[in-house]
Design a protein around this motif. Structure first.
Motif, PDB file in Angstrom:
ATOM      1  N   LEU A 162     -44.237  -8.979 -52.641  1.00 11.73           N
ATOM      2  CA  LEU A 162     -43.294  -7.479 -52.890  1.00 11.73           C
ATOM      3  C   LEU A 162     -43.983  -6.546 -52.333  1.00 11.73           C
ATOM      4  CD1 LEU A 162     -42.498  -7.957 -56.678  1.00 11.73           C
ATOM      5  CD2 LEU A 162     -40.760  -7.814 -54.754  1.00 11.73           C
ATOM      6  N   ILE A 163     -45.112  -6.423 -52.181  1.00 10.20           N
ATOM      7  CA  ILE A 163     -46.039  -5.422 -51.369  1.00 10.20           C
ATOM      8  C   ILE A 163     -45.393  -5.236 -49.916  1.00 10.20           C
ATOM      9  CG2 ILE A 163     -47.778  -6.665 -50.322  1.00 10.20           C
ATOM     10  CD1 ILE A 163     -49.490  -4.414 -51.141  1.00 10.20           C
ATOM     11  N   ASN A 164     -44.844  -6.209 -49.249  1.00 10.15           N
ATOM     12  CA  ASN A 164     -44.278  -6.275 -47.993  1.00 10.15           C
ATOM     13  C   ASN A 164     -43.056  -5.304 -47.886  1.00 10.15           C
ATOM     14  OD1 ASN A 164     -44.487  -6.808 -45.108  1.00 10.15           O
ATOM     15  ND2 ASN A 164     -42.668  -8.235 -45.414  1.00 10.15           N
ATOM     16  N   LEU A 165     -42.389  -5.235 -48.829  1.00 12.43           N
ATOM     17  CA  LEU A 165     -41.073  -4.530 -48.821  1.00 12.43           C
ATOM     18  C   LEU A 165     -41.135  -3.176 -48.554  1.00 12.43           C
ATOM     19  CD1 LEU A 165     -38.969  -6.231 -51.768  1.00 12.43           C
ATOM     20  CD2 LEU A 165     -39.226  -7.105 -49.407  1.00 12.43           C
ATOM     21  N   PRO A 166     -41.850  -2.173 -49.591  1.00 12.55           N
ATOM     22  CA  PRO A 166     -42.137  -1.016 -48.843  1.00 12.55           C
ATOM     23  C   PRO A 166     -42.523  -0.717 -47.369  1.00 12.55           C
ATOM     24  CG  PRO A 166     -43.844  -1.629 -50.605  1.00 12.55           C
ATOM     25  CD  PRO A 166     -42.736  -2.558 -50.468  1.00 12.55           C
ATOM     26  N   ILE A 167     -43.306  -1.523 -46.902  1.00 12.28           N
ATOM     27  CA  ILE A 167     -43.984  -1.690 -45.730  1.00 12.28           C
ATOM     28  C   ILE A 167     -42.607  -1.682 -44.804  1.00 12.28           C
ATOM     29  CG2 ILE A 167     -45.223  -2.626 -43.960  1.00 12.28           C
ATOM     30  CD1 ILE A 167     -47.250  -3.442 -46.140  1.00 12.28           C
ATOM     31  N   ILE A 168     -41.850  -2.687 -45.051  1.00 11.19           N
ATOM     32  CA  ILE A 168     -40.370  -2.881 -44.141  1.00 11.19           C
ATOM     33  C   ILE A 168     -39.821  -1.653 -44.171  1.00 11.19           C
ATOM     34  CG2 ILE A 168     -38.304  -3.936 -43.859  1.00 11.19           C
ATOM     35  CD1 ILE A 168     -39.782  -6.371 -44.870  1.00 11.19           C
ATOM     36  N   LYS A 169     -39.312  -1.091 -45.330  1.00 14.76           N
ATOM     37  CA  LYS A 169     -38.515   0.233 -45.755  1.00 14.76           C
ATOM     38  C   LYS A 169     -39.142   1.411 -44.801  1.00 14.76           C
ATOM     39  CE  LYS A 169     -35.737   3.242 -47.459  1.00 14.76           C
ATOM     40  NZ  LYS A 169     -34.329   3.102 -46.930  1.00 14.76           N
ATOM     41  N   PHE A 170     -40.409   1.706 -45.109  1.00 11.37           N
ATOM     42  CA  PHE A 170     -40.926   2.989 -44.561  1.00 11.37           C
ATOM     43  C   PHE A 170     -41.547   2.846 -43.036  1.00 11.37           C
ATOM     44  CE2 PHE A 170     -40.689   3.458 -49.043  1.00 11.37           C
ATOM     45  CZ  PHE A 170     -39.763   4.590 -49.352  1.00 11.37           C
ATOM     46  N   SER A 171     -41.747   1.565 -42.600  1.00 13.47           N
ATOM     47  CA  SER A 171     -42.448   1.405 -41.396  1.00 13.47           C
ATOM     48  C   SER A 171     -41.927   2.351 -40.277  1.00 13.47           C
ATOM     49  CB  SER A 171     -42.107   0.042 -40.900  1.00 13.47           C
ATOM     50  OG  SER A 171     -40.881  -0.270 -40.759  1.00 13.47           O
ATOM     51  N   VAL A 172     -40.728   2.804 -40.146  1.00 12.63           N
ATOM     52  CA  VAL A 172     -40.132   3.565 -39.082  1.00 12.63           C
ATOM     53  C   VAL A 172     -40.703   5.049 -39.315  1.00 12.63           C
ATOM     54  CG1 VAL A 172     -38.245   2.056 -38.330  1.00 12.63           C
ATOM     55  CG2 VAL A 172     -38.123   3.612 -40.125  1.00 12.63           C
ATOM     56  N   GLU A 173     -41.062   5.304 -40.728  1.00 10.96           N
ATOM     57  CA  GLU A 173     -41.339   6.660 -40.932  1.00 10.96           C
ATOM     58  C   GLU A 173     -43.045   6.626 -41.010  1.00 10.96           C
ATOM     59  OE1 GLU A 173     -39.881   8.125 -44.665  1.00 10.96           O
ATOM     60  OE2 GLU A 173     -37.980   7.030 -44.140  1.00 10.96           O
ATOM     61  N   TRP A 174     -43.605   5.656 -41.400  1.00 12.86           N
ATOM     62  CA  TRP A 174     -45.183   5.788 -41.215  1.00 12.86           C
ATOM     63  C   TRP A 174     -45.937   5.590 -39.992  1.00 12.86           C
ATOM     64  CZ3 TRP A 174     -45.796   1.793 -45.925  1.00 12.86           C
ATOM     65  CH2 TRP A 174     -45.518   2.580 -47.173  1.00 12.86           C
ATOM     66  N   TRP A 175     -44.978   4.868 -38.809  1.00 15.81           N
ATOM     67  CA  TRP A 175     -45.577   4.680 -37.598  1.00 15.81           C
ATOM     68  C   TRP A 175     -44.664   5.072 -36.657  1.00 15.81           C
ATOM     69  CZ3 TRP A 175     -46.053   0.641 -41.429  1.00 15.81           C
ATOM     70  CH2 TRP A 175     -47.595   0.521 -41.958  1.00 15.81           C
ATOM     71  N   ASN A 176     -45.137   5.313 -35.444  1.00  8.19           N
ATOM     72  CA  ASN A 176     -44.109   5.382 -34.278  1.00  8.19           C
ATOM     73  C   ASN A 176     -43.539   4.055 -33.782  1.00  8.19           C
ATOM     74  OD1 ASN A 176     -44.429   8.259 -34.113  1.00  8.19           O
ATOM     75  ND2 ASN A 176     -46.193   8.214 -33.011  1.00  8.19           N
ATOM     76  N   THR A 177     -42.358   3.776 -33.900  1.00  3.54           N
ATOM     77  CA  THR A 177     -42.021   2.275 -33.568  1.00  3.54           C
ATOM     78  C   THR A 177     -40.743   2.575 -32.595  1.00  3.54           C
ATOM     79  OG1 THR A 177     -40.362   2.361 -35.323  1.00  3.54           O
ATOM     80  CG2 THR A 177     -42.560   1.561 -35.816  1.00  3.54           C
TER      81      THR A 177
END
Length: 243
Positions: A162-177
């Motif tokens: 489950l820890i991966n779900l917020p990473i997927i959700k906010f990845s475009v905000e936390w990192w330059n992608t």
């Protein structure tokens, strides 16, 4: 807690499944028409933007399915409800399929848009991790001779993943992608979304159709998994009585 009873669950699913199937068809027909014909091409991506109407709903369902696995894993580990474990067994391959559709359609969309099939940015990599989590859950369930131990191991991985779900959700905000930010991020953005209504309508129709399709497949598979478990338990009891 009431749904933890397989007999009661089967009774409810026999009502819900045909209703969801009708809803899926009712949404899929206008969704496909508006996605393929009536919605306009994008001014930059042209007709390749139509891949969005498969890619985005598949991604939403893949995340939703894994969230249900994670919750089911916690329920099984804490309250020992076997039906939650059977839900993991039933839904894991379905979620894996939707994640594969998301990845493949994303690559097909990325080539004309970005000029490459794949980049190792945060969003794409975290979704690939989601796919491998599904594969791991499915493999753990089959790795034990005692299927109940396999379910227990799968429940642990589903809960931890489950820890991966917020990473997927906010990845475009936390990192330059390279992946674009979400066009619809919250209810407050619904009044002023970053996507035109002519495109948002077929997107929501397809998302609703994919969600209903997931529910139909999940309930059908869960009923099959419950029936297989009943047959296996009966066979084990007969084998024990014969010794």
């Amino acid at each position: 807690m009431k749904l933890a009873n397989p007999t009661r669950f089967n009774r409810i699913s026999r009502i819900v499944t045909p209703l969801m199937a009708l809803l899926c068809v009712a949404l899929l027909i206008p969704g496909l028409y508006t996605a393929l014909y009536s919605s306009p091409p994008d001014y930059q991506q042209h007709d390749s933007v139509r891949i969005m109407y498969v890619h985005v709903p598949a991604a939403w369902v893949a995340l939703m399915a894994y969230a249900s696995l994670g919750v089911a894993g916690i329920v099984m580990l804490v309250w020992k409800h076997m039906l939650a474990g059977l839900w993991i067994r039933a839904v894991a391959p379905i979620g894996m399929a939707f994640t594969a559709i998301c990845l493949v359609s994303g690559s097909l969309w990325g080539m004309p848009t970005w000029g490459t099939w794949w980049v190792w940015d945060a969003r794409l990599t975290s979704v690939l991790v989601l796919f491998f989590l599904y594969v791991g859950i499915f493999a753990l369930d089959l790795a034990y001779d005692d299927r109940d131990k396999g379910l227990h191991a799968s429940a642990w991985l589903a809960a931890i993943g489950l820890i991966n779900l917020p990473i997927i959700k906010f990845s475009v905000e936390w990192w330059n992608t390279l992946h674009q930010p979400a066009s619809i991020t919250s209810i407050t953005r619904m009044a002023n979304p970053a996507i035109d209504p002519s495109m948002m309508t077929p997107l929501f129709l397809m998302a609703g159709a994919f969600t209903a399709m997931f529910i139909v497949l999940a309930l059908a598979r869960l009923n099959i998994v419950i029936a297989h478990r009943k047959i296996r338990m009966k066979a084990l009891r007969m084998q024990a009585e014969s010794i």
